[in-house]
Scaffold this active site. Structure first.
Site, PDB file in Angstrom:
ATOM      1  N   TYR A 143      25.994 -19.927   5.243  1.00 47.12           N
ATOM      2  CA  TYR A 143      26.562 -21.261   5.457  1.00 47.12           C
ATOM      3  C   TYR A 143      25.795 -22.344   4.694  1.00 47.12           C
ATOM      4  CZ  TYR A 143      29.401 -19.270   9.220  1.00 47.12           C
ATOM      5  OH  TYR A 143      30.293 -18.516   9.944  1.00 47.12           O
ATOM      6  N   LYS A 194      23.462  -5.951   8.001  1.00 43.62           N
ATOM      7  CA  LYS A 194      24.309  -5.090   7.155  1.00 43.62           C
ATOM      8  C   LYS A 194      23.405  -4.512   6.071  1.00 43.62           C
ATOM      9  CE  LYS A 194      28.421  -3.504   6.093  1.00 43.62           C
ATOM     10  NZ  LYS A 194      29.058  -2.435   6.885  1.00 43.62           N
ATOM     11  N   ASP A 226      29.251  -4.166  11.645  1.00 41.70           N
ATOM     12  CA  ASP A 226      30.582  -3.625  11.936  1.00 41.70           C
ATOM     13  C   ASP A 226      30.536  -2.757  13.189  1.00 41.70           C
ATOM     14  OD1 ASP A 226      28.912  -2.115  10.311  1.00 41.70           O
ATOM     15  OD2 ASP A 226      30.522  -1.098   9.248  1.00 41.70           O
ATOM     16  N   ASP A 250      27.831 -16.100  14.332  1.00 45.80           N
ATOM     17  CA  ASP A 250      28.984 -16.950  14.624  1.00 45.80           C
ATOM     18  C   ASP A 250      30.112 -16.092  15.199  1.00 45.80           C
ATOM     19  OD1 ASP A 250      30.753 -19.037  14.670  1.00 45.80           O
ATOM     20  OD2 ASP A 250      30.885 -19.304  12.514  1.00 45.80           O
ATOM     21  N   ASP A 254      31.074 -15.375  19.526  1.00 44.71           N
ATOM     22  CA  ASP A 254      32.413 -15.672  20.054  1.00 44.71           C
ATOM     23  C   ASP A 254      33.024 -14.426  20.701  1.00 44.71           C
ATOM     24  OD1 ASP A 254      32.425 -18.310  19.386  1.00 44.71           O
ATOM     25  OD2 ASP A 254      34.261 -18.234  18.203  1.00 44.71           O
TER      26      ASP A 254
END
Ligand code: NAD
Length: 361
Positions: A143, A194, A226, A250, A254
């Protein structure tokens, strides 16, 4: 003499002032019970600040926040501000506040309350007992990484670019928050990355592994993002504390939050290397129900509990608030968003009364 704290309250917009009024009363009552003295200072942020001062984060608000032991925020935003230029939007004020306070760690608990088991879209046996804390890096990663932008290639084709980058010091500071958070919980930390594809994740994994030596009481595991997404839905009880970067956090925070099924119940904390931290509900300003005494104040109240636990090191007072919330739910009191058959419907203010009552008795 009572321990004294200066707390900045940022009620913001929409339902913000209603739910903040409840949290303030709860803090006052819990302060009386545990001999904690709170000095509250209110400041403007978001749309309320735009209306009165012409900007979403006035300099005096940031100054007030910096001069306090903790900052409790309700929510910002509303449709009337959506057409303003970006630098004048309420959300810009919130981002500037996080940056101004140097808040690099976002803590989001996802805890299933037994009374609200049926609010989850997953099966009861899958979610019963879930108690997860997601520690998300907040000021680095893709970001913020450079270069970023949409550029033209040599052939004139457009190419969008973002950069996922972490320095060792950025990884270490979020890692330490995560290990320390895990120490306050059941001492299990899962680092999500990852590393099978991304070099930045390999460095992340190396550093988190190196840090683990300093926290021998915490059991560390690693998981690819994943797989973590899959495991959160398959068997979420395997997780206690999760630490991950900005983008993965992020998304996963959620997903974890939604295991609980009720957005009006979810608190969060954003921490820097020094006080004050920022404590706020996960939900927004709910303009559709603002001013109608329909808002659920429990996420705000639980944010105040997080403030006591993580910002002011007052775990007993935090426990008391969390227990009061459970008691109120046990008495079958519900706001409209979590209402079900045979429950008693309360407005925001009356829900506050019920919590205050539970704390007093
Ligand atoms: P929202 O979270 O405000 O509302 C989504 C839905 O959940 C609405 O139906 C709302 O009524 C309901 N809801 C939310 N909180 C509730 C509560 N405490 N009690 C009962 N019901 C509740 O999200 P949105 O509608 O996407 O956004 C509304 C505004 O809030 C926008 O301006 C958005 O930018 C802003 N927002 C702010 C924050 C923040 O302050 N951190 C976060 C998200 C959205």
């Amino acid at each position: 003499m009572a321990q004294q704290y200066t707390i900045t309250l940022l009620p913001g917009d929409g339902i913000g002032p209603e739910i903040m009024a409840v949290a303030r009363r709860v803090l006052e009552v819990v302060g009386q019970k545990f001999d904690l003295g709170f000095t509250f200072q209110e400041a403007l942020v978001g749309g309320a600040a735009i209306d009165q001062k012409g900007e979403p984060l006035p300099a005096e608000t940031l100054e007030t926040c910096k001069n306090s032991d903790a900052v409790l925020l309700a929510a910002i935003g509303g449709p009337q501000y959506d057409t303003l230029p970006r630098h004048l939007r309420p959300e810009t004020g919130l981002l500037a506040l996080r940056a101004g306070l140097g808040l690099f760690a976002n803590l989001r608990p996802a805890k299933i309350l037994p009374q609200l088991l049926d609010a989850s879209s997953l099966k009861r046996e899958v979610v019963e007992g879930v108690d997860i804390m997601v520690v998300r890096e907040l000021t680095g990663g893709i970001y913020f990484g450079q270069p970023r932008g949409v550029f033209e290639t040599e052939t004139g084709e457009k190419r969008g670019v973002n950069t996922m980058a972490y320095t060792v010091s950025e990884i270490d500071r979020i890692g330490r928050v995560a290990f320390e958070t895990a120490q306050k919980r059941s001492k299990r930390l899962c680092s999500v990355d990852k590393a099978n594809v991304l070099e930045v994740s390999q460095l992340w994994r190396d550093r988190i592994t190196a840090l683990a030596v300093e926290y021998p009481d915490v059991e560390l595991t690693h998981m690819y993002v994943d797989n973590a997404a899959m495991q959160l839905l398959r068997w979420p009880k395997q997780f206690d504390t999760i630490v991950t970067g900005n983008l993965f956090g992020d998304i996963l925070s959620d997903a974890a939050a939604m295991l609980t099924g009720s957005i009006g119940m979810l608190p969060s904390a954003s921490l820097g290397s020094a006080a004050p931290g920022l404590y706020e509900p996960v939900h927004g300003s709910a303009p559709d129900i603002a001013g109608q005494d329909k808002a659920n104040p429990l996420a705000q109240v639980l944010s105040a509990a997080m403030m006591l636990r993580y910002g002011l090191s007052q775990p007993t007072a935090a426990d008391c608030i969390e227990q009061a919330v459970l008691q109120v739910l046990d008495r079958n009191f519900r706001t409209a968003d979590i209402m079900s058959d045979n429950m008693t419907l309360l407005g925001c203010h009356a829900m506050g009364d019920a919590i205050v009552d539970a704390i007093r008795n």
